[in-house]
Write a protein that holds these residues in place. Structure first.
Motif, PDB file in Angstrom:
ATOM      1  N   ASP A 177      52.593  16.946  40.170  1.00  0.00           N
ATOM      2  CA  ASP A 177      51.327  17.133  41.159  1.00  0.00           C
ATOM      3  C   ASP A 177      52.774  17.648  42.498  1.00  0.00           C
ATOM      4  OD1 ASP A 177      49.224  16.015  40.597  1.00  0.00           O
ATOM      5  OD2 ASP A 177      51.012  15.275  39.435  1.00  0.00           O
ATOM      6  N   ALA A 178      53.868  17.080  43.052  1.00  0.00           N
ATOM      7  CA  ALA A 178      54.537  17.363  44.036  1.00  0.00           C
ATOM      8  C   ALA A 178      55.354  19.384  44.439  1.00  0.00           C
ATOM      9  CB  ALA A 178      55.510  16.505  44.236  1.00  0.00           C
ATOM     10  N   PHE A 179      55.631  19.129  42.851  1.00  0.00           N
ATOM     11  CA  PHE A 179      55.826  21.047  42.472  1.00  0.00           C
ATOM     12  C   PHE A 179      55.357  21.292  42.609  1.00  0.00           C
ATOM     13  CE2 PHE A 179      60.140  19.669  40.391  1.00  0.00           C
ATOM     14  CZ  PHE A 179      60.872  20.557  40.907  1.00  0.00           C
ATOM     15  N   ILE A 180      53.933  21.105  42.021  1.00  0.00           N
ATOM     16  CA  ILE A 180      52.592  22.105  42.023  1.00  0.00           C
ATOM     17  C   ILE A 180      51.988  22.420  43.567  1.00  0.00           C
ATOM     18  CG2 ILE A 180      50.294  22.796  41.755  1.00  0.00           C
ATOM     19  CD1 ILE A 180      51.226  21.401  39.131  1.00  0.00           C
ATOM     20  N   ALA A 181      51.702  21.122  44.281  1.00  0.00           N
ATOM     21  CA  ALA A 181      51.415  21.108  45.995  1.00  0.00           C
ATOM     22  C   ALA A 181      52.713  22.075  46.146  1.00  0.00           C
ATOM     23  CB  ALA A 181      51.593  19.449  46.683  1.00  0.00           C
ATOM     24  N   TRP A 182      54.066  21.846  46.395  1.00  0.00           N
ATOM     25  CA  TRP A 182      54.783  22.047  47.601  1.00  0.00           C
ATOM     26  C   TRP A 182      54.197  24.277  46.951  1.00  0.00           C
ATOM     27  CZ3 TRP A 182      60.292  23.693  46.451  1.00  0.00           C
ATOM     28  CH2 TRP A 182      61.250  24.624  47.283  1.00  0.00           C
ATOM     29  N   GLY A 183      54.204  24.936  45.790  1.00  0.00           N
ATOM     30  CA  GLY A 183      54.654  25.746  45.464  1.00  0.00           C
ATOM     31  C   GLY A 183      53.101  26.575  46.000  1.00  0.00           C
ATOM     32  N   HIS A 184      51.816  25.911  45.965  1.00  0.00           N
ATOM     33  CA  HIS A 184      50.633  26.873  46.515  1.00  0.00           C
ATOM     34  C   HIS A 184      50.451  26.754  48.216  1.00  0.00           C
ATOM     35  CE1 HIS A 184      47.748  24.886  42.822  1.00  0.00           C
ATOM     36  NE2 HIS A 184      49.073  26.309  42.592  1.00  0.00           N
ATOM     37  N   SER A 185      51.729  25.661  49.309  1.00  0.00           N
ATOM     38  CA  SER A 185      51.480  25.839  49.642  1.00  0.00           C
ATOM     39  C   SER A 185      52.280  26.755  50.622  1.00  0.00           C
ATOM     40  CB  SER A 185      52.116  24.391  50.744  1.00  0.00           C
ATOM     41  OG  SER A 185      53.688  24.662  50.553  1.00  0.00           O
ATOM     42  N   ALA A 186      52.275  27.785  50.674  1.00  0.00           N
ATOM     43  CA  ALA A 186      53.685  28.607  50.585  1.00  0.00           C
ATOM     44  C   ALA A 186      52.337  30.035  50.406  1.00  0.00           C
ATOM     45  CB  ALA A 186      54.328  28.590  50.091  1.00  0.00           C
ATOM     46  N   GLU A 187      51.748  29.565  50.282  1.00  0.00           N
ATOM     47  CA  GLU A 187      50.844  30.527  49.724  1.00  0.00           C
ATOM     48  C   GLU A 187      49.845  31.558  50.950  1.00  0.00           C
ATOM     49  OE1 GLU A 187      47.139  29.898  47.374  1.00  0.00           O
ATOM     50  OE2 GLU A 187      48.781  28.690  45.996  1.00  0.00           O
ATOM     51  N   HIS A 188      50.167  31.321  52.496  1.00  0.00           N
ATOM     52  CA  HIS A 188      49.387  31.794  53.074  1.00  0.00           C
ATOM     53  C   HIS A 188      48.640  32.915  53.240  1.00  0.00           C
ATOM     54  CE1 HIS A 188      51.419  28.217  55.556  1.00  0.00           C
ATOM     55  NE2 HIS A 188      52.634  28.747  54.834  1.00  0.00           N
ATOM     56  N   GLY A 189      47.384  33.197  53.346  1.00  0.00           N
ATOM     57  CA  GLY A 189      46.674  34.089  53.386  1.00  0.00           C
ATOM     58  C   GLY A 189      46.922  34.883  51.889  1.00  0.00           C
ATOM     59  N   LEU A 190      46.693  34.306  50.764  1.00  0.00           N
ATOM     60  CA  LEU A 190      47.019  34.893  49.556  1.00  0.00           C
ATOM     61  C   LEU A 190      45.480  35.166  49.338  1.00  0.00           C
ATOM     62  CD1 LEU A 190      50.181  33.783  48.087  1.00  0.00           C
ATOM     63  CD2 LEU A 190      49.595  36.246  49.119  1.00  0.00           C
ATOM     64  N   HIS A 191      44.756  36.564  49.435  1.00  0.00           N
ATOM     65  CA  HIS A 191      43.325  36.623  48.886  1.00  0.00           C
ATOM     66  C   HIS A 191      43.696  37.381  48.286  1.00  0.00           C
ATOM     67  CE1 HIS A 191      42.035  32.913  51.432  1.00  0.00           C
ATOM     68  NE2 HIS A 191      42.085  33.034  52.432  1.00  0.00           N
ATOM     69  N   GLU A 192      44.190  38.118  47.501  1.00  0.00           N
ATOM     70  CA  GLU A 192      44.388  39.342  46.649  1.00  0.00           C
ATOM     71  C   GLU A 192      43.667  38.982  45.942  1.00  0.00           C
ATOM     72  OE1 GLU A 192      47.768  41.066  46.114  1.00  0.00           O
ATOM     73  OE2 GLU A 192      48.296  40.821  49.236  1.00  0.00           O
ATOM     74  N   PRO A 193      43.368  40.577  45.005  1.00  0.00           N
ATOM     75  CA  PRO A 193      42.685  40.393  43.871  1.00  0.00           C
ATOM     76  C   PRO A 193      43.631  39.429  42.972  1.00  0.00           C
ATOM     77  CG  PRO A 193      42.298  42.339  44.780  1.00  0.00           C
ATOM     78  CD  PRO A 193      43.162  41.564  45.649  1.00  0.00           C
ATOM     79  N   THR A 194      42.877  38.805  41.716  1.00  0.00           N
ATOM     80  CA  THR A 194      43.257  38.426  40.799  1.00  0.00           C
ATOM     81  C   THR A 194      43.761  39.359  39.631  1.00  0.00           C
ATOM     82  OG1 THR A 194      42.505  36.571  41.348  1.00  0.00           O
ATOM     83  CG2 THR A 194      43.927  36.729  39.176  1.00  0.00           C
ATOM     84  N   PRO A 195      45.127  39.388  39.292  1.00  0.00           N
ATOM     85  CA  PRO A 195      45.616  39.644  38.287  1.00  0.00           C
ATOM     86  C   PRO A 195      45.115  39.861  37.046  1.00  0.00           C
ATOM     87  CG  PRO A 195      47.432  38.932  39.138  1.00  0.00           C
ATOM     88  CD  PRO A 195      46.388  38.568  39.830  1.00  0.00           C
ATOM     89  N   SER A 196      44.934  41.070  36.373  1.00  0.00           N
ATOM     90  CA  SER A 196      44.255  40.744  35.024  1.00  0.00           C
ATOM     91  C   SER A 196      45.141  40.516  34.012  1.00  0.00           C
ATOM     92  CB  SER A 196      45.208  42.954  34.475  1.00  0.00           C
ATOM     93  OG  SER A 196      44.008  42.542  32.996  1.00  0.00           O
ATOM     94  N   PHE A 197      43.841  39.716  33.198  1.00  0.00           N
ATOM     95  CA  PHE A 197      44.634  38.879  32.294  1.00  0.00           C
ATOM     96  C   PHE A 197      43.167  39.468  30.372  1.00  0.00           C
ATOM     97  CE2 PHE A 197      44.661  36.399  35.714  1.00  0.00           C
ATOM     98  CZ  PHE A 197      46.399  35.644  35.662  1.00  0.00           C
ATOM     99  N   MET A 198      43.516  40.578  31.020  1.00  0.00           N
ATOM    100  CA  MET A 198      42.849  40.934  29.184  1.00  0.00           C
ATOM    101  C   MET A 198      44.184  41.044  28.425  1.00  0.00           C
ATOM    102  SD  MET A 198      40.182  42.407  27.744  1.00  0.00           S
ATOM    103  CE  MET A 198      40.166  42.750  30.097  1.00  0.00           C
ATOM    104  N   VAL A 199      45.067  40.959  28.439  1.00  0.00           N
ATOM    105  CA  VAL A 199      45.947  40.990  26.650  1.00  0.00           C
ATOM    106  C   VAL A 199      46.309  39.242  26.131  1.00  0.00           C
ATOM    107  CG1 VAL A 199      48.409  40.524  25.896  1.00  0.00           C
ATOM    108  CG2 VAL A 199      48.116  42.481  27.766  1.00  0.00           C
ATOM    109  N   PHE A 200      45.674  37.845  27.555  1.00  0.00           N
ATOM    110  CA  PHE A 200      45.910  37.266  27.253  1.00  0.00           C
ATOM    111  C   PHE A 200      44.225  36.571  26.095  1.00  0.00           C
ATOM    112  CE2 PHE A 200      44.421  32.959  28.472  1.00  0.00           C
ATOM    113  CZ  PHE A 200      44.942  31.846  27.344  1.00  0.00           C
ATOM    114  N   HIS A 201      43.541  37.346  26.932  1.00  0.00           N
ATOM    115  CA  HIS A 201      42.523  37.508  26.432  1.00  0.00           C
ATOM    116  C   HIS A 201      41.855  37.639  24.960  1.00  0.00           C
ATOM    117  CE1 HIS A 201      40.892  36.240  29.875  1.00  0.00           C
ATOM    118  NE2 HIS A 201      40.511  36.915  30.575  1.00  0.00           N
TER     119      HIS A 201
END
Length: 395
Positions: A339-363
């Motif tokens: 949880d600490a690793f993930i929170a630290w990673g998320h905390s660096a996201e300042h202003g990231l509101h761009e479209p989510t990449p395609s996950f078509m291959v995963f689907h």
């Protein structure tokens, strides 16, 4: 499978309070960790991980630092963060925080403890008005920076334990010197330059900073790995950005990979194979858990937002988040350091509101898996017709 296919399109929730934009998901994660630490999660992590107590507290505190950066100092959230940073520092700067480390090393308590503790203290001081900084903390920070500077003049990578050194720990130390020169009268530019010149002459065969070295010679004993590379690049950027960008390009080519239509960070370079250990966490299809958690922030730091968001959303799906009204935890709260690793990673996201990449291959990969699972369940649950049996008597 349906859950995973849905969660890869995760978008963080934000809200506006007064003049501040609040990252709601991150705040919930921080409060989830706050509750876990009140329940002695750091002590429990120390039993699983050699530096668990220090590591979870430092990551938690640094996540708060990033969360507070965009807030006004009179915000209630900023005040909450200030209180948490002080509690975190009190834990790090305690006998319990220092207990796993040896005071008798040339750099007292070793490069791991000194690097993380001094860097965290520098970040904490940076968020405080100079008039509100504690004189004892300022003096301690300056003294630690002086010790670091003296140590790296003697050895490129000071030892974290007797006979063992990891460059990632030394890079934290040098990043702390960078924060000193931002906050106080600059004095360590030449130290950083001389250190970098030595580092550039001791890279591994791929041209990257190695994972582990002999502290006496500075020579590589283990080549670059994804978990340490992702971490080092974040702090190397604060020491010398041009060199960090060169390293990032090599890292991208060797460690960023795609498996089953999802982006991940390999623990071992392309062409090499390996298994997980205490540094990497689980390694699945050669994708490292720690490398991918930390890699979110690495991608953001170097402007690779597409891969950063893809990593974030993959983690959001596979780390099984549970969200309540005021808290959010991953992996059912079983491993708070994750949880600490993930929170630290998320905390660096300042202003990231761009479209989510395609996950078509995963689907597309998910469809036959779902069909196979459904067929298996149908076969297992299908009523079986009674059959007659012939009893064979062995005479």
């Amino acid at each position: 499978m349906l859950f995973l296919n849905f969660k890869v399109y995760y978008t963080p929730e934000t809200t506006v309070a007064a003049s501040d934009t609040i990252r709601v998901d991150l705040l919930k994660q921080l409060r989830g960790l706050k509750g876990a630490l009140q329940d002695n999660a750091d002590v429990k992590m120390q039993r699983l991980y050699p530096e668990g107590y220090l590591f979870i507290n430092a990551l938690y505190g640094l996540a708060w630092c990033n969360f507070m950066t965009d807030l006004s100092s009179d915000s209630d959230y900023f005040k909450e963060g200030t209180a948490e940073l002080q509690k975190t520092w009190n834990k790090i700067d305690s006998d319990l925080g220092r207990s796993p480390f040896n005071e008798e090393l040339p750099l007292h308590y070793g490069a791991f403890y000194t690097g993380w503790s001094t860097y965290f203290l520098g970040r904490k001081l940076s968020l405080e008005h100079p008039s509100k900084r504690k004189e004892t903390e300022v003096a301690h920070f300056k003294q630690q920076c002086n010790s670091i500077a003296a140590s790296v003049k003697e050895r490129i990578y000071p030892a974290s334990y007797y006979g063992r050194a990891w460059p990632a720990d030394a890079i934290l130390c040098l990043a702390a010197l960078s924060w000193h020169d931002k906050l106080f009268e600059p004095r360590y530019a030449d130290v950083r330059k001389d250190w970098l010149d030595k580092v550039k002459n001791s890279l591994d065969a791929r041209g990257l900073i190695p994972h582990a070295v002999n502290p006496s010679t500075g020579k590589s004993v283990e080549s670059a790995r994804g978990s340490s590379q992702a971490l080092m690049l974040i702090f190397l950027r604060e020491i010398d950005e041009p060199f960090a960008r060169q390293q990032f390009s090599i890292f991208q080519a060797n460690f960023v990979d795609s498996k089953l239509g999802l982006i991940g960070i390999r623990e071992y370079p392309k062409g090499d194979m390996g298994i997980g250990d205490v540094d990497s966490g689980p390694v699945i299809l050669q994708i490292g858990a720690a490398a991918s958690f930390v890699g979110m922030q690495t991608m953001y730091a170097f402007g690779d937002r597409e891969h950063g968001i893809a990593l974030r959303n993959g983690v959001e799906a596979f780390a099984l988040p549970w969200e309540g009204e005021d808290q959010k935890v991953y992996l059912f709260g079983w491993l708070p350091v994750a949880d600490a690793f993930i929170a630290w990673g998320h905390s660096a996201e300042h202003g990231l509101h761009e479209p989510t990449p395609s996950f078509m291959v995963f689907h597309m990969i998910s469809v036959p898996i779902c069909i196979a699972l459904a067929a298996f369940i149908w076969i297992m649950l299908k009523p079986k017709k009674p059959t007659s049996h012939v009893l064979h008597i062995p005479w």
